[in-house]
Design a protein around this motif. Sequence first.
Motif, mmCIF file in Angstrom:
data_model
loop_
_atom_site.group_PDB
_atom_site.id
_atom_site.type_symbol
_atom_site.label_atom_id
_atom_site.label_comp_id
_atom_site.label_asym_id
_atom_site.label_seq_id
_atom_site.Cartn_x
_atom_site.Cartn_y
_atom_site.Cartn_z
ATOM 1 N N PRO A 188 -0.442 6.175 -11.760
ATOM 2 C CA PRO A 188 0.815 6.855 -12.193
ATOM 3 C C PRO A 188 0.741 8.284 -11.646
ATOM 4 O O PRO A 188 -0.179 8.919 -11.541
ATOM 5 N N LEU A 189 1.799 8.656 -11.108
ATOM 6 C CA LEU A 189 1.915 10.245 -10.546
ATOM 7 C C LEU A 189 2.316 11.052 -11.854
ATOM 8 O O LEU A 189 2.757 10.720 -12.688
ATOM 9 N N GLU A 190 2.072 12.312 -11.332
ATOM 10 C CA GLU A 190 2.552 13.402 -12.327
ATOM 11 C C GLU A 190 4.235 13.774 -12.552
ATOM 12 O O GLU A 190 4.765 13.953 -13.304
ATOM 13 N N SER A 191 4.848 13.356 -11.182
ATOM 14 C CA SER A 191 6.094 13.609 -11.005
ATOM 15 C C SER A 191 6.792 12.648 -10.551
ATOM 16 O O SER A 191 5.920 11.974 -9.423
ATOM 17 N N HIS A 192 8.086 12.292 -10.270
ATOM 18 C CA HIS A 192 8.793 11.614 -9.471
ATOM 19 C C HIS A 192 9.001 12.195 -7.921
ATOM 20 O O HIS A 192 9.237 13.291 -7.940
ATOM 21 N N HIS A 193 8.996 11.185 -7.166
ATOM 22 C CA HIS A 193 9.217 11.713 -5.716
ATOM 23 C C HIS A 193 10.080 10.924 -4.981
ATOM 24 O O HIS A 193 10.185 9.639 -5.513
ATOM 25 N N ALA A 194 10.779 11.277 -4.019
ATOM 26 C CA ALA A 194 11.749 10.358 -3.485
ATOM 27 C C ALA A 194 11.078 9.510 -2.690
ATOM 28 O O ALA A 194 9.976 9.683 -2.098
ATOM 29 N N GLU A 195 11.254 8.067 -2.444
ATOM 30 C CA GLU A 195 10.729 7.214 -1.827
ATOM 31 C C GLU A 195 10.818 7.115 -0.325
ATOM 32 O O GLU A 195 12.159 7.267 -0.043
ATOM 33 N N ARG A 196 9.959 6.901 0.618
ATOM 34 C CA ARG A 196 10.293 6.400 2.094
ATOM 35 C C ARG A 196 9.624 5.274 2.256
ATOM 36 O O ARG A 196 8.369 5.378 2.132
ATOM 37 N N GLU B 169 8.983 -9.875 -28.709
ATOM 38 C CA GLU B 169 8.201 -10.552 -27.428
ATOM 39 C C GLU B 169 7.499 -9.306 -26.798
ATOM 40 O O GLU B 169 6.085 -9.370 -26.441
ATOM 41 N N GLY B 170 8.058 -8.116 -26.466
ATOM 42 C CA GLY B 170 7.330 -7.069 -25.855
ATOM 43 C C GLY B 170 8.260 -5.999 -25.260
ATOM 44 O O GLY B 170 9.311 -5.819 -25.707
ATOM 45 N N VAL B 171 7.806 -5.498 -24.035
ATOM 46 C CA VAL B 171 8.688 -4.448 -23.397
ATOM 47 C C VAL B 171 8.540 -4.401 -21.968
ATOM 48 O O VAL B 171 7.585 -5.107 -21.567
ATOM 49 N N VAL B 172 9.080 -3.598 -21.176
ATOM 50 C CA VAL B 172 8.852 -3.304 -19.965
ATOM 51 C C VAL B 172 8.656 -1.725 -19.771
ATOM 52 O O VAL B 172 9.377 -0.904 -20.308
ATOM 53 N N VAL B 173 7.591 -1.445 -19.166
ATOM 54 C CA VAL B 173 7.073 -0.278 -18.893
ATOM 55 C C VAL B 173 7.294 0.156 -17.415
ATOM 56 O O VAL B 173 6.955 -0.636 -16.471
ATOM 57 N N GLU B 174 7.888 1.408 -17.270
ATOM 58 C CA GLU B 174 8.134 1.743 -15.947
ATOM 59 C C GLU B 174 7.238 2.859 -15.649
ATOM 60 O O GLU B 174 7.163 3.877 -16.322
ATOM 61 N N THR B 175 6.715 3.309 -14.441
ATOM 62 C CA THR B 175 6.246 4.435 -14.163
ATOM 63 C C THR B 175 6.277 4.582 -12.433
ATOM 64 O O THR B 175 6.699 3.696 -11.848
ATOM 65 N N HIS B 176 6.053 5.858 -12.143
ATOM 66 C CA HIS B 176 6.223 6.273 -10.687
ATOM 67 C C HIS B 176 4.688 6.534 -10.254
ATOM 68 O O HIS B 176 4.046 7.061 -10.867
ATOM 69 N N ALA B 177 4.211 5.436 -9.141
ATOM 70 C CA ALA B 177 2.853 5.592 -9.033
ATOM 71 C C ALA B 177 2.370 5.268 -7.586
ATOM 72 O O ALA B 177 3.327 4.796 -6.872
ATOM 73 N N THR B 178 1.077 5.461 -7.251
ATOM 74 C CA THR B 178 0.504 5.073 -6.097
ATOM 75 C C THR B 178 0.293 3.608 -6.530
ATOM 76 O O THR B 178 -0.379 3.148 -7.719
ATOM 77 N N PHE B 179 0.417 2.691 -5.459
ATOM 78 C CA PHE B 179 0.429 1.520 -5.865
ATOM 79 C C PHE B 179 -0.030 0.586 -4.612
ATOM 80 O O PHE B 179 0.309 0.618 -3.514
ATOM 81 N N VAL B 180 -1.444 0.050 -5.080
ATOM 82 C CA VAL B 180 -1.963 -0.693 -3.742
ATOM 83 C C VAL B 180 -2.345 -2.041 -4.202
ATOM 84 O O VAL B 180 -3.038 -2.399 -5.510
ATOM 85 N N VAL C 218 0.846 -1.072 0.014
ATOM 86 C CA VAL C 218 0.086 0.061 -0.116
ATOM 87 C C VAL C 218 1.050 1.370 -0.063
ATOM 88 O O VAL C 218 1.555 1.668 1.142
ATOM 89 N N SER C 219 1.356 1.909 -1.173
ATOM 90 C CA SER C 219 2.391 2.663 -1.247
ATOM 91 C C SER C 219 1.937 3.942 -2.261
ATOM 92 O O SER C 219 1.301 3.889 -3.023
ATOM 93 N N ASP C 220 2.606 4.952 -1.970
ATOM 94 C CA ASP C 220 2.450 6.109 -2.474
ATOM 95 C C ASP C 220 3.824 6.661 -2.799
ATOM 96 O O ASP C 220 4.829 6.867 -1.977
ATOM 97 N N GLY C 221 3.954 6.426 -4.212
ATOM 98 C CA GLY C 221 5.109 7.181 -4.839
ATOM 99 C C GLY C 221 6.360 6.008 -4.964
ATOM 100 O O GLY C 221 7.696 6.215 -4.284
ATOM 101 N N VAL C 222 6.151 4.939 -5.626
ATOM 102 C CA VAL C 222 7.065 3.854 -5.775
ATOM 103 C C VAL C 222 7.022 3.665 -7.290
ATOM 104 O O VAL C 222 6.322 3.862 -8.039
ATOM 105 N N THR C 223 8.371 3.092 -7.584
ATOM 106 C CA THR C 223 8.544 2.647 -9.022
ATOM 107 C C THR C 223 7.821 1.481 -9.131
ATOM 108 O O THR C 223 7.968 0.206 -8.556
ATOM 109 N N VAL C 224 7.030 1.553 -10.230
ATOM 110 C CA VAL C 224 6.248 0.134 -10.969
ATOM 111 C C VAL C 224 6.745 -0.322 -12.129
ATOM 112 O O VAL C 224 6.823 0.517 -12.942
#
Length: 376
Positions: free
Chosen positions: A295-303, A144-155, A11-17
Amino acid sequence: MPQAYTPGLAVSDGVTVRKERKLPLPGDVMVAAGDEVSSDTVVARTELPGNAQLINIAGLLGVPPDELEARMRVRVGEEVAENTVLAETKGLLGLFRGQVRAPARGTLESVSTVTGQAILREPPTPLEVHAYIRGRIVEVIPREGVVVETHATFVQGIFGVGGETVGELVFITDEPSEPIRQAAIKPEHGGKVLVGGGRVEYGAIARAREVGAKAIIGGGIDDADLRTLLGYDLGVAITGTEPIGITVAVTEGFGDISMAQRTFELLRTRVGALASVNGATQIRAGVQRPEIVIPLESHHAERQTPASGVLEIGANVRVIREPHFGSVGVVAGLPVEPRRLETEARVRVASVRLSNGETIELPRANIELVETMSRD
């Protein structure tokens, strides 16, 4: 300080997914590394082979297989429309002519003069893989495909049905304990991802599907409502492919369970954002849980607190066995010595202070971490 390791839900806010998006068969990758993509961007494309229809031409014409070559009116490799004459006999004086017609559109793949059978291959089915989440392509897997990365709220939830979908996040209850009822679903909820706090009732799911909502997310669901929704008892299986017209995910468990306060508050901060939801769940193996990625609009440091995968005093946990299934709490103690259970087994236990104030002692295997992260 005593420590143990146990699987947990995020249950995370601001993580790399990161999400791997792959074709089931080799095909074409449509994007390049570094490309920005939206959830509906086609990242890879291929064609699934069409159905093969086996036609006993010799048997239908009543001729020996070795005469088949002379009876064929279509050559191997030739495309035909449905009802095209594939083979025929001359008959007697032009009468009693026998014919075999194509049962579907396709390509004549082979004709055997040994068995007397032909194979008609129906047209291939185009298959596209979408990005599913808004983000950036960080890796291309050729053909085969790709890997997509985003910075997001993740639950991560605990159980879900229905596949991947995307929609604007909308809240339909004011409190995490408020049941999600049919009356809360409005026509304007079409195309949305609906979030409520309490148990999702079947009437609400049916109404949400009726107005065209993409997904509905709550704290719990009754197993009888789930049976009504699916039309059968769900056994041990991987969910996510049910043709039910909507994705359903619950964050806590089965029964009249409220969504955890922190999950409710976190999702409420993202109202109006575009959420990617997948109900796919594999419980026993513990490898896949339903998820909500925003996905978030901008990246933030993770804690992150506590450290990922570490069970320690003060960690937030969820009980995953009866009689307290779905309850959340905080680890109050981790006795070093094993305790004897009613079954006479000696296991290591954890003391957990539940959200209702009760403190219970239970095997460590019966709890999982609820990981929490926040943006600085």
